[in-house]
Design an enzyme around this catalytic site. Structure first.
Site, mmCIF file in Angstrom:
data_model
loop_
_atom_site.group_PDB
_atom_site.id
_atom_site.type_symbol
_atom_site.label_atom_id
_atom_site.label_comp_id
_atom_site.label_asym_id
_atom_site.label_seq_id
_atom_site.Cartn_x
_atom_site.Cartn_y
_atom_site.Cartn_z
ATOM 1 N N ILE A 1 80.222 -24.923 -12.920
ATOM 2 C CA ILE A 1 79.440 -24.200 -11.904
ATOM 3 C C ILE A 1 79.310 -25.002 -10.614
ATOM 4 O O ILE A 1 79.181 -24.434 -9.536
ATOM 5 C CB ILE A 1 78.060 -23.785 -12.462
ATOM 6 C CG1 ILE A 1 77.442 -22.667 -11.605
ATOM 7 C CG2 ILE A 1 77.125 -24.988 -12.616
ATOM 8 C CD1 ILE A 1 76.251 -21.994 -12.251
ATOM 9 N N ASN B 1 64.182 -27.440 -15.653
ATOM 10 C CA ASN B 1 62.951 -27.563 -16.426
ATOM 11 C C ASN B 1 61.781 -27.239 -15.489
ATOM 12 O O ASN B 1 61.950 -27.152 -14.277
ATOM 13 C CB ASN B 1 62.826 -28.956 -17.058
ATOM 14 C CG ASN B 1 62.936 -30.065 -16.034
ATOM 15 O OD1 ASN B 1 62.156 -30.141 -15.082
ATOM 16 N ND2 ASN B 1 63.909 -30.937 -16.214
ATOM 17 N N VAL C 1 73.538 -28.450 -17.730
ATOM 18 C CA VAL C 1 73.916 -27.933 -16.414
ATOM 19 C C VAL C 1 73.002 -28.491 -15.326
ATOM 20 O O VAL C 1 73.443 -28.769 -14.207
ATOM 21 C CB VAL C 1 73.956 -26.383 -16.410
ATOM 22 C CG1 VAL C 1 72.573 -25.773 -16.479
ATOM 23 C CG2 VAL C 1 74.701 -25.865 -15.191
ATOM 24 N N ASP C 2 71.734 -28.704 -15.642
ATOM 25 C CA ASP C 2 70.797 -29.263 -14.668
ATOM 26 C C ASP C 2 71.258 -30.649 -14.225
ATOM 27 O O ASP C 2 71.312 -30.941 -13.022
ATOM 28 C CB ASP C 2 69.398 -29.321 -15.289
ATOM 29 C CG ASP C 2 68.349 -29.857 -14.341
ATOM 30 O OD1 ASP C 2 68.299 -29.396 -13.185
ATOM 31 O OD2 ASP C 2 67.559 -30.723 -14.759
ATOM 32 N N SER D 1 68.847 -21.011 -20.794
ATOM 33 C CA SER D 1 68.099 -21.217 -22.048
ATOM 34 C C SER D 1 68.943 -21.278 -23.316
ATOM 35 O O SER D 1 68.385 -21.367 -24.405
ATOM 36 C CB SER D 1 66.984 -20.161 -22.224
ATOM 37 O OG SER D 1 65.904 -20.436 -21.367
ATOM 38 N N THR D 2 70.259 -21.242 -23.220
ATOM 39 C CA THR D 2 71.079 -21.221 -24.443
ATOM 40 C C THR D 2 71.487 -22.611 -24.925
ATOM 41 O O THR D 2 72.056 -22.727 -26.003
ATOM 42 C CB THR D 2 72.349 -20.378 -24.252
ATOM 43 O OG1 THR D 2 73.142 -20.954 -23.217
ATOM 44 C CG2 THR D 2 72.015 -18.939 -23.931
ATOM 45 N N GLY D 3 71.195 -23.639 -24.147
ATOM 46 C CA GLY D 3 71.518 -25.008 -24.583
ATOM 47 C C GLY D 3 70.414 -25.539 -25.481
ATOM 48 O O GLY D 3 70.097 -24.942 -26.511
#
Length: 166
Positions: A9, A22, A31-32, A115-117
């Site tokens: 991304i 978060n 990803v963050d 939210s899928t990690g």
């Protein structure tokens, strides 16, 4: 138009990318962490100045070292079995991010699978929610991208996109 791609991304040339952040908007993992590393230290400073983001809401910062002009930060829900409003909160993350994108005149936006990690949201449920919200806003944007980390996730999104909206 809605597209599903398997890509990093941080490399996409879109007006805005969404960060699965978060609540404190501090650099984390996944990803963050990748977005913070690619954007540079200015992103952490900008997030610190904002002070936080409640679950389901979105905040906007410049993209700094990213190809995207904007980063839209949203704090997704932790999956606790589905009985604590997680689906509603996840849908709110996507809607809040799209509203924030309209506020900064972004016409193309890329989303990770929020939210899928480590937050544990079931991937198929999360994808269905994401696409439902994207479809509701699709006419207001030139391009909405579901940016997947893995080929199986991209195939999941493509399969769901091929189905008629629910």
């Amino acid at each position: 138009m809605i597209a599903a791609v398997c890509a990093d991304i941080t490399t996409l040339r879109v007006d805005a990318i969404v960060n699965a952040a978060n609540r404190w908007l501090r650099p984390g993992g996944g990803v963050d962490g990748a977005i913070h590393r690619a954007a540079g230290p200015e992103l952490e400073a900008a997030c610190g100045a904002i002070g936080g983001c409640p679950t389901g809401e979105a905040r906007v910062t410049p993209g700094f070292g990213l190809p995207a002009r904007w980063v839209i930060h949203t704090a997704g829900p932790v999956w606790r079995g589905g009985g604590e409003g997680e689906e509603r909160l996840l849908a709110r993350c996507y809607a809040s991010s799209l509203e924030a994108a309209m506020g900064c005149a972004a016409r193309s936006i890329a989303f990770p699978a929020i939210s899928t990690g480590i937050y544990g949201f079931p991937r198929e449920r999360a994808a269905a929610i994401a696409l439902s919200v994207m479809r509701a806003y699709e006419s207001r944007f030139a391009l909405l991208v579901a940016c997947c980390f893995s080929v199986p996730d991209a195939l999941l999104y493509r399969r769901l996109l091929a189905q008629p909206p629910a």
